[in-house]
Design a protein around this motif. Sequence first.
Motif, PDB file in Angstrom:
ATOM      1  N   ARG A 539       0.844  -1.202   0.000  1.00  0.00           N
ATOM      2  CA  ARG A 539       0.000   0.000   0.000  1.00  0.00           C
ATOM      3  C   ARG A 539       0.877   1.249   0.000  1.00  0.00           C
ATOM      4  N   VAL A 540       1.918   1.246   0.811  1.00  0.00           N
ATOM      5  CA  VAL A 540       2.838   2.393   0.871  1.00  0.00           C
ATOM      6  C   VAL A 540       3.503   2.622  -0.488  1.00  0.00           C
ATOM      7  N   ILE A 541       3.961   1.532  -1.104  1.00  0.00           N
ATOM      8  CA  ILE A 541       4.621   1.645  -2.413  1.00  0.00           C
ATOM      9  C   ILE A 541       3.658   2.175  -3.466  1.00  0.00           C
ATOM     10  N   ILE A 542       2.425   1.680  -3.460  1.00  0.00           N
ATOM     11  CA  ILE A 542       1.425   2.130  -4.441  1.00  0.00           C
ATOM     12  C   ILE A 542       1.118   3.608  -4.237  1.00  0.00           C
ATOM     13  N   GLU A 543       0.980   4.020  -2.977  1.00  0.00           N
ATOM     14  CA  GLU A 543       0.686   5.425  -2.683  1.00  0.00           C
ATOM     15  C   GLU A 543       1.829   6.323  -3.152  1.00  0.00           C
ATOM     16  N   GLU A 544       3.064   5.887  -2.892  1.00  0.00           N
ATOM     17  CA  GLU A 544       4.225   6.698  -3.294  1.00  0.00           C
ATOM     18  C   GLU A 544       4.360   6.771  -4.816  1.00  0.00           C
ATOM     19  N   SER A 545       4.197   5.638  -5.491  1.00  0.00           N
ATOM     20  CA  SER A 545       4.352   5.617  -6.950  1.00  0.00           C
ATOM     21  C   SER A 545       3.184   6.304  -7.654  1.00  0.00           C
ATOM     22  N   ALA A 546       2.034   6.386  -6.987  1.00  0.00           N
ATOM     23  CA  ALA A 546       0.896   7.100  -7.572  1.00  0.00           C
ATOM     24  C   ALA A 546       1.168   8.601  -7.647  1.00  0.00           C
ATOM     25  N   LEU A 547       2.055   9.086  -6.761  1.00  0.00           N
ATOM     26  CA  LEU A 547       2.414  10.504  -6.779  1.00  0.00           C
ATOM     27  C   LEU A 547       3.566  10.791  -7.734  1.00  0.00           C
ATOM     28  N   ASP A 548       4.392   9.774  -8.003  1.00  0.00           N
ATOM     29  CA  ASP A 548       5.581   9.970  -8.840  1.00  0.00           C
ATOM     30  C   ASP A 548       5.753   8.749  -9.736  1.00  0.00           C
ATOM     31  N   TYR A 549       5.495   8.923 -11.024  1.00  0.00           N
ATOM     32  CA  TYR A 549       5.552   7.806 -11.973  1.00  0.00           C
ATOM     33  C   TYR A 549       6.931   7.171 -12.037  1.00  0.00           C
ATOM     34  N   ARG A 550       7.983   7.916 -11.656  1.00  0.00           N
ATOM     35  CA  ARG A 550       9.347   7.376 -11.710  1.00  0.00           C
ATOM     36  C   ARG A 550       9.560   6.249 -10.704  1.00  0.00           C
ATOM     37  N   LEU A 551       8.686   6.156  -9.713  1.00  0.00           N
ATOM     38  CA  LEU A 551       8.794   5.093  -8.718  1.00  0.00           C
ATOM     39  C   LEU A 551       8.152   3.797  -9.184  1.00  0.00           C
ATOM     40  N   ASP A 552       7.602   3.795 -10.396  1.00  0.00           N
ATOM     41  CA  ASP A 552       7.001   2.580 -10.965  1.00  0.00           C
ATOM     42  C   ASP A 552       7.824   2.167 -12.181  1.00  0.00           C
ATOM     43  N   PRO A 553       8.799   1.290 -12.000  1.00  0.00           N
ATOM     44  CA  PRO A 553       9.704   0.931 -13.110  1.00  0.00           C
ATOM     45  C   PRO A 553       8.984   0.343 -14.316  1.00  0.00           C
ATOM     46  N   GLN A 554       7.963  -0.474 -14.086  1.00  0.00           N
ATOM     47  CA  GLN A 554       7.245  -1.100 -15.191  1.00  0.00           C
ATOM     48  C   GLN A 554       6.471  -0.060 -16.010  1.00  0.00           C
ATOM     49  N   LEU A 555       5.828   0.881 -15.314  1.00  0.00           N
ATOM     50  CA  LEU A 555       5.101   1.952 -16.004  1.00  0.00           C
ATOM     51  C   LEU A 555       6.071   2.807 -16.813  1.00  0.00           C
ATOM     52  N   GLN A 556       7.188   3.162 -16.195  1.00  0.00           N
ATOM     53  CA  GLN A 556       8.168   4.011 -16.885  1.00  0.00           C
ATOM     54  C   GLN A 556       8.765   3.280 -18.087  1.00  0.00           C
ATOM     55  N   MET A 557       8.994   1.986 -17.952  1.00  0.00           N
ATOM     56  CA  MET A 557       9.592   1.206 -19.029  1.00  0.00           C
ATOM     57  C   MET A 557       8.646   1.073 -20.218  1.00  0.00           C
ATOM     58  N   HIS A 558       7.378   0.704 -19.950  1.00  0.00           N
ATOM     59  CA  HIS A 558       6.438   0.402 -21.030  1.00  0.00           C
ATOM     60  C   HIS A 558       5.727   1.637 -21.583  1.00  0.00           C
ATOM     61  N   CYS A 559       5.721   2.721 -20.822  1.00  0.00           N
ATOM     62  CA  CYS A 559       4.983   3.912 -21.265  1.00  0.00           C
ATOM     63  C   CYS A 559       5.889   5.111 -21.534  1.00  0.00           C
ATOM     64  N   SER A 560       7.176   4.872 -21.732  1.00  0.00           N
ATOM     65  CA  SER A 560       8.096   5.998 -21.921  1.00  0.00           C
ATOM     66  C   SER A 560       7.725   6.838 -23.136  1.00  0.00           C
ATOM     67  N   ASP A 561       7.348   6.194 -24.242  1.00  0.00           N
ATOM     68  CA  ASP A 561       6.970   6.938 -25.452  1.00  0.00           C
ATOM     69  C   ASP A 561       5.695   7.735 -25.233  1.00  0.00           C
ATOM     70  N   GLU A 562       4.713   7.119 -24.578  1.00  0.00           N
ATOM     71  CA  GLU A 562       3.427   7.796 -24.330  1.00  0.00           C
ATOM     72  C   GLU A 562       3.605   8.975 -23.370  1.00  0.00           C
ATOM     73  N   ILE A 563       4.464   8.794 -22.370  1.00  0.00           N
ATOM     74  CA  ILE A 563       4.723   9.895 -21.435  1.00  0.00           C
ATOM     75  C   ILE A 563       5.365  11.062 -22.179  1.00  0.00           C
ATOM     76  N   PHE A 564       6.289  10.745 -23.078  1.00  0.00           N
ATOM     77  CA  PHE A 564       6.975  11.790 -23.843  1.00  0.00           C
ATOM     78  C   PHE A 564       6.030  12.496 -24.810  1.00  0.00           C
ATOM     79  N   SER A 565       5.128  11.739 -25.438  1.00  0.00           N
ATOM     80  CA  SER A 565       4.267  12.331 -26.469  1.00  0.00           C
ATOM     81  C   SER A 565       2.977  12.925 -25.904  1.00  0.00           C
ATOM     82  N   LEU A 566       2.388  12.281 -24.899  1.00  0.00           N
ATOM     83  CA  LEU A 566       1.077  12.718 -24.389  1.00  0.00           C
ATOM     84  C   LEU A 566       1.171  13.548 -23.112  1.00  0.00           C
TER      85      LEU A 566
END
Length: 738
Positions: A539-566
């Motif tokens: 729960r703590v990890i989810i709360e922290e990563s919900a505030l900062d996408y950089r704390l979610d390695p899988q999200l940052q890895m798979h959505c890097s293009d979408e984050i850059f473009s959108l």
Amino acid sequence: MAKFQPLTVDAEKLERLLFQQGLWVLSSFSLFQLQTLIQEVDPVADYRIDRALNEACESVIQTACKHIRAGDPMILSCLMEHLYTEKMVEDCEHRLLELQYFISRDWKLDSVLYRKCQGDASRLCHTHGWNETSEIIPPGAIFSCLYRHAYRTEEQGRRLSRECRAEVQRILHQRALDVKLDPALQDKCMIDLGKWCSEKTETGQELECLQDHLDDLVTDCRDIVGNLTELESEDIQIEALLMRACEPIIQTFCHEMADNQIDSGDLMDCLIQNKHQKEMNEKCAIGVTHFQLIQMKDFRFSYKFKMACKEDVLKLCPNIKKKVDVVICLSTTVRNDTLQDAKEHRVSVKCRKQLRVEELEMTEDIRLEPDLHEACKPDIKNYCQNVPYGNAQIIECLKENKKQLSSRCHQKVFKLQETEMMDPELDYTLMRVCKQMIKRFCPEADAKNMLQCLKQNKNSEVMDPKCKQMITKRQITQNTDYRLNPVLRKACKADIPKFCQNILSKAKDDSELEGQVISCLKLKYADQRLSSDCEDQIRVIIEESALDYRLDPQLQMHCSDEIFSLCAEEAAAQEQTGQVEECLKVNLLKIKTEMCKKEVLNMLKESKADIFVDPVLHTACALDIKHHCAAIPPGRGRQMSCLMEALEDKRVRLQPECKKRLNDRIEMWSFAAKVAPAEGFSDLAMQVVTSPSKNYILSVISAGICVLFLIGLMCGRITKRVTRELKDRLSKSDMFRI
């Protein structure tokens, strides 16, 4: 004295010629004749007897030694103290070295030393009288005996008198200025000096060169250099050139240690601790670092460590010489005893205390970690070429480029990070950057819980921005691999193999998991299947990563293009408050990459389980939660269900922003249900609970259940009637047979 003047003049010319050509070429007879001559003339008693010395050094005496009366023997000591300083002139320097060359080869030629140490020499070194000669006692042996006793403790046996000890230290300080003034060193190391140090011509470089090549030296030379280095570790003031370079830092931070008659390694410890102060100059910093590097070659070169741990080393780490190997050996023993809850630690208390000091010092410079440095040399050249050593800057650079590192270096850096996460006090950069914040927020915190304490206070208004940035870096690192988060690892030790075994089985021992295990646990958190301790940590990890996408390695890895473009604008924000995640949710329909879409859908699923992991929604609905759902405990989707009921209830008026955000979430969840159907009963139940048509769906389900119940009852009656008729028929058949 007049009768010696002609001899003195001739001796001056001969001395200068021989000194310039290399005094070691003298035959033993010639050297003896010159020593006898100098002894008779005794220029040490009154420097004015040596006219060449007097004339060459007059200007230096008038400026640097004017506080000493003319003719005092201490004039020579004063001149030696100013050798290689700005006040010294070239002519005087040459004359001093010529004279000191002979004095250093016979301790009786220094009348002050002889007078104050004659009794000690007789008592401890078995010598008598000025003119004593012996084939058994070689030149320099008496002085060697004196300095061995000078640094003995009371427990180790007899010591020199205070006056003699001061004179021995004076001579040692003077000899350290030039290898030619140390007869034993020059005699035993002549070949090595030519082989390894022929280009080291500047003052003091010869000894440093020999120390750098310690493992390559011949045995006799290695022993001499090792003994001298060991002596320096106890009394670093012997390194006169280093002391001069470090004078500003000594005066500001270490003057108490410098004034102590007995150093015992305190002064060098102080210099190491203050190596990165703004008052530190380059020469001093280089000298201190050089001494630290030399210490790594042999644990005996660290005086305090040697004295605190020598018995433990002999007992637990025999035949180990290199300091880094000794530290690893003792640290491993301490760790094993701690993990096994041993009744008595095998490593003594005083050694454990000093061992901690050594471990912390080694984290400051990668060169103090020889195995790590050797493994990463090519990577340092490729990625950190312009990064200076010290202040753990190279180590930090390697961490930032970890994905590009060679396999061997990557493994070493990962192991280092694992150790630092287990014991954050060994994380030099974190402790340096957050020093003041640790004093403010975590003064009583245990060393192993330091990072945990800093994370809990990261969002405080008074948190230093640089420290906050460093804490975020460490959180990002922790979330890449559960093994780098000791608290999570302990809390989820049963859940990880139970739910994420397929990830563990695919991973190699030397590869990182890129957040896959934590993502797996997040999904099980949404399904409410984790143990309570593991659930709390996730729960703590989810709360922290919900505030900062950089704390979610899988999200940052798979959505890097979408984050850059959108979501480029949101990602560029200095303070991350969940806006990137919100942007991805809003643009869910525009996301084309399946893996990125899956990650965003997982975020939506997590937000159903707990409103705290949806910071935008939680902020918008904070007042409504307080007014309408205060009695509802958070977690397991309870507060989210409460808000949904309030949204449907026409009597309840929600805040406009909260109402808008809730409707947005309903649309997102509806789309998510179409794209990713419920994978199990828990998903289905959650979709029903959070659906805007929840009451209708529940009514239909209830009606269906009632219909099924009635049908069941009717089927039961029919079955019962058939059964009775069958029983009656069977009974009549049995009677007929009878």
